[in-house]
Scaffold this active site. Structure first.
Site, short mmCIF file in Angstrom:
data_model
loop_
_atom_site.label_atom_id
_atom_site.label_comp_id
_atom_site.label_asym_id
_atom_site.label_seq_id
_atom_site.Cartn_x
_atom_site.Cartn_y
_atom_site.Cartn_z
N MET A 121 0.82 -1.18 0.00
CA MET A 121 0.00 0.00 0.00
C MET A 121 0.87 1.25 0.00
O MET A 121 1.93 1.27 0.61
CB MET A 121 -0.93 0.00 1.22
CG MET A 121 -1.90 -1.16 1.18
SD MET A 121 -2.90 -1.22 2.67
CE MET A 121 -3.84 -2.69 2.33
N ILE A 150 3.29 -5.20 6.30
CA ILE A 150 4.75 -5.24 6.25
C ILE A 150 5.22 -5.46 4.81
O ILE A 150 5.01 -6.53 4.24
CB ILE A 150 5.31 -6.33 7.19
CG1 ILE A 150 4.72 -6.17 8.59
CG2 ILE A 150 6.83 -6.28 7.22
CD1 ILE A 150 4.92 -4.79 9.21
N GLU A 151 5.84 -4.43 4.26
CA GLU A 151 6.28 -4.48 2.86
C GLU A 151 7.75 -4.13 2.72
O GLU A 151 8.22 -3.80 1.63
CB GLU A 151 5.41 -3.55 2.01
CG GLU A 151 3.93 -3.86 2.09
CD GLU A 151 3.09 -2.98 1.19
OE1 GLU A 151 3.57 -2.59 0.12
OE2 GLU A 151 1.93 -2.68 1.56
N GLY A 152 8.49 -4.22 3.83
CA GLY A 152 9.92 -3.92 3.78
C GLY A 152 10.54 -4.20 5.13
O GLY A 152 9.88 -4.61 6.09
#
Length: 445
Positions: free
Chosen positions: A1, A156-158
């Site tokens: 997102m 959580i994208e990193g």
């Protein structure tokens, strides 16, 4: 997102707290708020004024354990001498949303930010910080003042993938200390299975809701039916998730500019949603990124209509495995003297907690089938051999070996719903300690 900025910047009813949101429904609508994706974001309260959304996800805490909050134009004020956002307007709106029957959770992570844990110890300590700053704990600086959120969402994208299981375990131990309401843990993985950041955590921690992002990937809604992979997530829910009743949401872009790919109109989304609803019992509803986009495009209204057309809700489902305490219902409570039939509660439930320091924290919840108990009640049950309640238990508890007796408080018998909190000690062998439901006896006096 996506993370935007302005130019400057899960127990249903207990002791008086009530919420209309039912996590067991397949007709819930969750939408993210806070990043002004459509560049016309209104106040949080204005979106809660009607019955469109069931869950509002505040986005984002995009920095932790060194906390950074970003809600775009919704909050740009800070505590004096600090960079930490102080959002009294959002605080008031959180309470308003909850009064309208909506759950409000805080999303941690996002597509941009500096976050992640270096160790399980750091993650556990941060769970304490979260409880004190956003839930029922106390902290010198609380961004939402005395407003209490209903849970957290992990987007959580990193960063590092470590520590999240420990974080959830510790946070759930705090959840279990407050039987007055239900708190939730959600996640928002990308649709490729397994998720590269949360895959292991999803398999090892208890989640209530999973908002799968079916966009910006080959498995998005625009790839239906060829690559759309809700079946993979349904299979995970039923075979790998600790919570076999976890609810999977279809994550969709709220408007044409909300995602790089994956946007579909309301009619197409309705076709997909109804196909999924007819096949997969893990379905919890629909999630959109974000509320400003979905309201502007009109998709939010279409989603509410399709969810209300044939949706269903179920009470807590009895589990065949041993990962969560099962439900005791009026049908299997015994004995049932004729004089007490009218006062048998609609359900007596052992509400799940987590094993912390070799203690299993749980709650017994009793809900009446009338406006109030006409008398007092007592319920007793046996714990597995070798287990007992410890000294931190509270409520009207009696402990005799592995037999626990809980009685009503004669001073508050007018309450429709009552609960007792206790911790069980013993050897668990990797599983929760389950009370022997067959031994439960309910007596109305």
């Amino acid at each position: 997102m996506k993370l935007f900025s302005t130019s400057l910047a899960v127990l249903a009813t207990l002791a008086g707290y009530a919420t209309a949101f039912n996590v067991n429904c397949n007709s819930n609508y969750a939408s993210y708020y806070g990043q002004n994706s459509a560049r016309n974001q209104k106040t949080l309260g204005s979106y809660c004024a009607d019955a469109t959304e069931d869950v509002i996800v505040l986005a984002f805490m995009n920095g932790f354990p060194n906390i950074i909050l970003n809600f775009a134009n919704a909050c740009e004020t800070t505590f004096e001498g600090s960079s930490l956002l102080h959002c009294p307007n959002i605080a008031a709106d959180i309470k308003f949303c909850q009064s309208k029957g909506k759950a409000v959770v805080l999303s941690m992570g996002g597509a941009a930010g500096s976050y992640g844990f270096s160790s399980d110890s750091q993650a556990s300590q941060f769970a304490d910080t979260m409880w004190n700053m956003f839930f029922k704990g106390t902290a010198a600086q609380r961004p939402f003042d005395d407003a209490v959120i209903d849970g957290i969402d992990l987007d959580i994208e990193g960063g590092s993938a470590s520590g999240y299981t420990a974080f959830i375990s510790q946070l759930r131990s705090h959840y279990a200390s407050d039987p007055s309401r239900q708190y939730y843990i959600a996640a928002a993985p990308q649709c490729p299975f397994p998720d590269s950041y949360l895959g292991s955590t999803l398999n090892s921690a208890w989640f209530d809701m999973v908002y799968v992002q079916f966009y910006n990937n080959y498995c998005g809604l625009n790839a239906y039916p060829t690559w759309f992979n809700f079946a993979d997530w349904d299979n995970w829910a039923k075979t790998q998730s600790l919570n076999k009743n976890v609810k999977i949401y279809i994550g969709a872009p709220g408007g044409p500019s909300a995602a790089s790919s994956g946007y579909i109109d309301g009619s197409t989304l309705s076709t997909i949603f109804n196909a999924v609803r007819s096949k997969y019992t893990s379905l919890g509803g629909i999630m959109t990124w974000d509320v400003s986009q979905a309201r502007t495009s009109g998709l939010a209204g279409s989603i509410r209509a399709m969810l209300d057309a044939g949706g269903s809700s179920s009470s807590f489902n009895k589990r065949a495995d041993l990962t969560r305490p099962p439900l005791i219902t009026a049908a299997n409570l015994r004995p049932k003297p004729a004089s007490a039939i009218a006062n048998i509660p609609t359900r007596v439930e052992f509400v799940a907690g987590d094993i912390v320091d070799n203690k299993y924290a749980t709650v017994v919840k009793i809900q009446a089938n009338k406006s109030a108990f006409t008398g007092n009640w007592l319920i007793s049950f046996k714990l597995p051999a070798g287990q007992t309640a410890d000294s931190t238990s509270r409520g009207n508890l009696g402990v005799n070996g592995n037999t626990i007796t809980i009685s009503s408080d004669r001073n508050v018998e007018s309450l429709q719903n009552m609960a007792a909190f206790f911790k069980i000690t013993g050897t668990f062998n990797g599983q929760y300690a389950l009370p022997d439901t067959a031994s439960a006896v309910f007596i109305s006096t």
